[in-house]
Design a protein around this motif. Structure first.
Motif, PDB file in Angstrom:
ATOM      1  N   UNK A  97      38.564  38.553  46.601  1.00  0.00           N
ATOM      2  CA  UNK A  97      39.872  40.400  45.290  1.00  0.00           C
ATOM      3  C   UNK A  97      39.536  39.513  43.925  1.00  0.00           C
ATOM      4  N   UNK A  98      39.845  38.883  42.916  1.00  0.00           N
ATOM      5  CA  UNK A  98      39.924  39.040  41.724  1.00  0.00           C
ATOM      6  C   UNK A  98      41.340  39.343  40.963  1.00  0.00           C
ATOM      7  N   UNK A  99      41.948  37.976  40.446  1.00  0.00           N
ATOM      8  CA  UNK A  99      43.608  38.396  40.465  1.00  0.00           C
ATOM      9  C   UNK A  99      43.691  38.214  39.356  1.00  0.00           C
ATOM     10  N   UNK A 100      43.145  38.589  39.041  1.00  0.00           N
ATOM     11  CA  UNK A 100      43.139  39.317  37.046  1.00  0.00           C
ATOM     12  C   UNK A 100      41.531  38.851  36.982  1.00  0.00           C
ATOM     13  N   UNK A 101      41.838  39.708  35.595  1.00  0.00           N
ATOM     14  CA  UNK A 101      40.725  39.305  34.878  1.00  0.00           C
ATOM     15  C   UNK A 101      40.546  39.405  33.550  1.00  0.00           C
ATOM     16  N   UNK A 102      39.373  38.989  32.326  1.00  0.00           N
ATOM     17  CA  UNK A 102      39.210  38.660  31.837  1.00  0.00           C
ATOM     18  C   UNK A 102      39.540  40.411  30.553  1.00  0.00           C
ATOM     19  N   UNK A 103      39.220  40.091  29.111  1.00  0.00           N
ATOM     20  CA  UNK A 103      39.201  41.025  28.229  1.00  0.00           C
ATOM     21  C   UNK A 103      38.733  40.766  26.923  1.00  0.00           C
ATOM     22  N   UNK A 104      37.985  41.916  26.841  1.00  0.00           N
ATOM     23  CA  UNK A 104      37.356  41.687  24.625  1.00  0.00           C
ATOM     24  C   UNK A 104      38.005  41.374  23.923  1.00  0.00           C
ATOM     25  N   UNK A 105      39.597  41.752  24.401  1.00  0.00           N
ATOM     26  CA  UNK A 105      40.349  41.252  23.256  1.00  0.00           C
ATOM     27  C   UNK A 105      40.959  40.011  23.088  1.00  0.00           C
ATOM     28  N   UNK A 106      40.800  38.887  24.562  1.00  0.00           N
ATOM     29  CA  UNK A 106      40.552  37.776  24.161  1.00  0.00           C
ATOM     30  C   UNK A 106      39.567  37.144  23.391  1.00  0.00           C
ATOM     31  N   UNK A 107      38.835  37.107  22.665  1.00  0.00           N
ATOM     32  CA  UNK A 107      37.496  37.301  22.423  1.00  0.00           C
ATOM     33  C   UNK A 107      36.187  36.980  23.044  1.00  0.00           C
ATOM     34  N   UNK A 108      36.328  37.981  24.391  1.00  0.00           N
ATOM     35  CA  UNK A 108      34.547  37.146  24.848  1.00  0.00           C
ATOM     36  C   UNK A 108      34.302  38.607  25.126  1.00  0.00           C
ATOM     37  N   UNK A 109      33.216  38.116  25.185  1.00  0.00           N
ATOM     38  CA  UNK A 109      32.175  39.357  24.987  1.00  0.00           C
ATOM     39  C   UNK A 109      31.977  40.543  25.784  1.00  0.00           C
ATOM     40  N   UNK A 110      31.483  41.716  25.936  1.00  0.00           N
ATOM     41  CA  UNK A 110      31.136  42.977  27.552  1.00  0.00           C
ATOM     42  C   UNK A 110      30.620  42.359  28.161  1.00  0.00           C
ATOM     43  N   UNK A 111      29.483  41.057  28.102  1.00  0.00           N
ATOM     44  CA  UNK A 111      29.011  40.242  29.079  1.00  0.00           C
ATOM     45  C   UNK A 111      29.522  39.295  30.270  1.00  0.00           C
ATOM     46  N   UNK A 112      30.378  38.609  28.862  1.00  0.00           N
ATOM     47  CA  UNK A 112      30.924  37.523  29.337  1.00  0.00           C
ATOM     48  C   UNK A 112      32.349  37.856  30.424  1.00  0.00           C
ATOM     49  N   UNK A 113      32.644  39.498  30.215  1.00  0.00           N
ATOM     50  CA  UNK A 113      33.975  39.999  30.957  1.00  0.00           C
ATOM     51  C   UNK A 113      33.414  40.612  32.244  1.00  0.00           C
ATOM     52  N   UNK A 114      32.040  40.894  32.565  1.00  0.00           N
ATOM     53  CA  UNK A 114      31.656  40.749  33.006  1.00  0.00           C
ATOM     54  C   UNK A 114      30.795  40.418  34.188  1.00  0.00           C
ATOM     55  N   UNK A 115      30.253  39.369  33.844  1.00  0.00           N
ATOM     56  CA  UNK A 115      30.087  38.235  34.613  1.00  0.00           C
ATOM     57  C   UNK A 115      30.361  37.881  36.144  1.00  0.00           C
ATOM     58  N   UNK A 116      31.451  38.322  36.482  1.00  0.00           N
ATOM     59  CA  UNK A 116      32.515  38.129  38.028  1.00  0.00           C
ATOM     60  C   UNK A 116      31.560  39.386  38.430  1.00  0.00           C
ATOM     61  N   UNK A 117      31.348  40.515  38.176  1.00  0.00           N
ATOM     62  CA  UNK A 117      30.943  41.931  38.540  1.00  0.00           C
ATOM     63  C   UNK A 117      29.575  41.816  39.169  1.00  0.00           C
ATOM     64  N   UNK A 118      28.056  41.020  38.262  1.00  0.00           N
ATOM     65  CA  UNK A 118      27.231  40.612  38.639  1.00  0.00           C
ATOM     66  C   UNK A 118      26.972  39.225  39.692  1.00  0.00           C
ATOM     67  N   UNK A 119      27.907  38.404  39.570  1.00  0.00           N
ATOM     68  CA  UNK A 119      28.803  37.526  40.166  1.00  0.00           C
ATOM     69  C   UNK A 119      28.479  37.606  42.027  1.00  0.00           C
ATOM     70  N   UNK A 120      29.514  38.988  42.076  1.00  0.00           N
ATOM     71  CA  UNK A 120      29.725  39.443  43.387  1.00  0.00           C
ATOM     72  C   UNK A 120      28.832  40.283  43.581  1.00  0.00           C
ATOM     73  N   UNK A 121      28.346  40.727  43.154  1.00  0.00           N
ATOM     74  CA  UNK A 121      27.048  41.492  43.691  1.00  0.00           C
ATOM     75  C   UNK A 121      25.689  40.519  43.893  1.00  0.00           C
ATOM     76  N   UNK A 122      25.587  39.267  43.438  1.00  0.00           N
ATOM     77  CA  UNK A 122      25.077  38.121  44.303  1.00  0.00           C
ATOM     78  C   UNK A 122      25.837  37.618  45.478  1.00  0.00           C
ATOM     79  N   UNK A 123      26.858  37.877  46.074  1.00  0.00           N
ATOM     80  CA  UNK A 123      27.465  37.387  46.757  1.00  0.00           C
ATOM     81  C   UNK A 123      27.705  38.566  47.809  1.00  0.00           C
ATOM     82  N   UNK A 124      26.731  39.658  47.777  1.00  0.00           N
ATOM     83  CA  UNK A 124      26.872  40.441  48.496  1.00  0.00           C
ATOM     84  C   UNK A 124      27.631  41.598  48.489  1.00  0.00           C
TER      85      UNK A 124
END
Length: 301
Positions: A97-124
């Motif tokens: 469970x991700x207790x909170x997320x990052x957003x584009x308006x914080x200055x992150x790129x779309x690729x950066x804020x979706x890193x946790x999703x790709x990471x979850x995929x590779x964790x199974x």
């Protein structure tokens, strides 16, 4: 030399910025680093939106890693987003469970804020439940309602804000993934049946979600436009994560907690604010915890 290795060898920052922010190997390294630190092997991922972090209370045998302890992970700066990965068990299922997320308006790129999703995929992780706080565009929606997302409108994508922009790696997913079934039909059916079984029909809805980059709330004209084109609720997250999840062939269920009514009149004296978002999250917290737990109980992972 493999294509992926050639991608990693670029030194020119201008060229590198055109490519996927994280190579498959980089995400794999992050995933393996996390898995070495926990016993849990999750098949279900849950992303908690603003004020919804208490969903973590439903997780037993918890193992917690803070985002700032994970190299490369985006760290949220927004109140209501604690910034923790919570591993454990929920209704007999292994979850992260991700207790909170990052957003584009914080200055992150779309690729950066979706890193946790790709990471979850590779964790199974094979199934993703994504939640958010949203403003109600549909005038039949009330504050405290929960909307099952049946589709989304990626308005930011019209301007190129899409996490799949850049060189594609087929190990993540196809170059041109279909989004016509972004939100899994069967998961939506189970969610609606679960809400009915629990007697939650009075505040459960179904509709279309749109993402505005933020952090400013929508103008009256913007809200009227969203209503005109068929949007029921709007927020500042979720869409990039869902795009990447579907790119990775994960099944997705989306839930929006309606935390405020969008302002539709030019002479209105009330206005949207983040405090009411957090207050509504607190008000509906126990119901959502109970619903998600019951929903997870019915999932076949």
């Amino acid at each position: 030399m493999s294509r992926q290795r050639r991608v990693s060898s670029f030194d020119d920052e201008g060229v590198r910025s055109l490519l996927t922010s994280y190579t498959y190997e980089e995400v794999e390294e992050i995933a393996n680093n996390i898995l070495k630190r926990v016993k849990c092997r999750p098949s279900l991922g849950i992303i908690c939106g603003s004020g919804l972090g208490k969903l973590a209370n439903t997780v037993t045998n918890q193992e917690i890693i803070k985002y700032n302890e994970i190299p490369g992970f985006p760290v949220s700066t927004v109140p209501g987003h604690e910034g923790k990965l919570v591993f454990g068990q929920m209704c007999g299922k292994s979850v992260v469970l991700m207790q909170g997320r990052a957003h584009c308006y914080e200055g992150y790129s779309p690729q950066k804020i979706t890193l946790p999703v790709r990471t979850m995929k590779l964790m199974g992780v094979t199934t993703l439940i994504v939640t958010n706080a949203a403003g109600g565009i549909n005038e039949n929606f009330k504050v405290g309602d929960v909307m099952i997302i049946k589709d989304h409108l990626n308005l930011a994508g019209f301007a190129g804000v899409n996490p799949l922009v850049g060189l594609n790696d087929d190990r993540f997913g196809p170059r041109f993934p279909a989004m016509s079934h972004a939100y899994d039909v069967e998961l939506r059916r189970i969610a609606k049946a679960t809400a009915t079984d629990m007697g939650f029909d009075s505040f459960f809805r179904e509709g279309v979600y749109s993402m505005m980059v933020g952090p400013s709330f929508e103008t009256v004209t913007e809200c009227r436009y969203l209503k005109l084109i068929g949007v029921d609720a709007t927020g500042m997250s979720t869409v990039p994560e869902v795009i990447v999840a579907r790119h990775c062939n994960m099944k997705v269920l989306g839930l929006s907690l309606i935390t405020n009514e969008c302002i539709m009149e030019y002479d209105a004296t009330n206005f949207a604010n983040h405090e009411e978002v957090l207050q509504t999250g607190e008000m509906r917290s126990k119901d959502l915890q109970a619903f998600v737990s019951k929903m997870v109980e019915h999932l076949s992972l």
